[in-house]
Scaffold this active site. Structure first.
Site, short mmCIF file in Angstrom:
data_model
loop_
_atom_site.label_atom_id
_atom_site.label_comp_id
_atom_site.label_asym_id
_atom_site.label_seq_id
_atom_site.Cartn_x
_atom_site.Cartn_y
_atom_site.Cartn_z
N ASP A 130 -6.39 5.47 -17.29
CA ASP A 130 -5.28 5.75 -17.58
C ASP A 130 -4.55 5.17 -18.08
O ASP A 130 -3.67 5.11 -19.00
CB ASP A 130 -4.36 6.17 -16.21
N THR B 55 23.11 5.81 7.26
CA THR B 55 21.85 4.75 6.98
C THR B 55 20.86 5.69 5.91
O THR B 55 20.37 4.92 4.72
CB THR B 55 20.69 5.00 7.70
#
EC number: 2.7.1.33
Length: 264
Positions: free
Chosen positions: A116, A191
């Site tokens: 790749d 959070t």
């Protein structure tokens, strides 16, 4: 109709692309699809899935005359080799050591260079020129450098953003899985928002920090980004100049053409 099927096999996804060779050497990408990478799938399972995708876009298997494949998942090589031969009656061109690339690879062991990465480097230099820094946001994030003499100098490999997010979820028992996206604000009010901000801006900072160092060594290099998260990260990056979603598929087309001319 004469079609080229380009196949990019990654650790997370297999990307398929169709090029219409009847439209010349600069054949356009007609369609592309993603399949989940699975080492357990058989030749027939990959065959039936790919035929369904083609037929959904009015393409029949006998219109595919050529297949080119790059892969970073060696266990799938025999499966996909047989898939190309059985379902498309084509001997696939594999991107591997010994093929014609037009690049001089300056690595200690050129054989270890991932397919790749060489495909991205070839596509980047052919489409955008040199010097070049190609950044691929995949399972891993890779940075590859090509100089003005068309020499592949090497690169940098980092954990991908999704790997980082999954590690945070798995190793911190009170933290949830979160969507990877640019947060609404820098300082999170929950959070989830705090995690999104840390993941996103932490990763942008890492990418731009690496690119700043690379550009100091290779001034004037064109920075081209590809991969699933390229567009998301590039929007906040100071150094990414071009987002090319189909860079790897285009590189496969270019390499197929180079090797066809060379008689391979």
């Amino acid at each position: 109709m004469s079609l080229l099927l380009a196949v990019d096999v990654g650790n997370t996804n297999i990307v398929l692309g169709i090029y219409d060779l009847d439209r010349g050497e600069d054949a356009p990408l007609v369609h592309s699809w993603r399949l989940a990478t699975s080492r357990e799938r058989t030749v027939d399972e990959y065959g039936l899935s790919s035929l369904a995708l083609l037929r959904h876009n009015a393409i029949e298997a006998d219109q595919v005359k050529h297949v080119v494949i790059s892969s970073v998942v060696p266990p799938l090589h025999p499966v996909l080799d047989a898939w190309a031969r059985v379902y498309f009656k084509a001997e696939p061109l594999w991107i591997e050591p010994g093929i014609r690339t037009g690049l001089k690879v300056l690595l200690d062991n050129p054989a270890e260079l991932g397919a790749d990465r060489i495909v991205n480097a070839v596509a980047g230099l052919e489409l955008y020129g040199t010097p070049l820094i190609a950044v691929d946001f995949g399972t891993a994030t890779t940075f590859d450098v090509v100089n003005e003499r068309r020499e592949y100098l090497g690169g940098i490999i980092c954990p991908g953003l999704k790997i980082s997010a999954e590690a945070l979820f798995q190793r911190a028992s009170r933290l949830p899985r979160v969507e990877i996206a640019e947060p609404e604000r820098l300082v999170g009010k929950s959070t989830v928002q705090a995690m999104q901000s840390g993941l996103f801006y932490g990763y942008v900072g890492q990418v731009d920090g690496i690119l700043a160092r690379l550009l100091a060594e290779y001034p004037g290099a064109r920075v081209v980004a590809t991969g699933g998260l390229a567009k998301v990260i590039a929007a906040s990056s100071q150094h990414i100049g071009v987002v090319a979603p189909d860079l790897t598929l285009d590189g496969l087309r270019i390499l197929w053409l180079k090797n066809r001319k060379a008689g391979k």
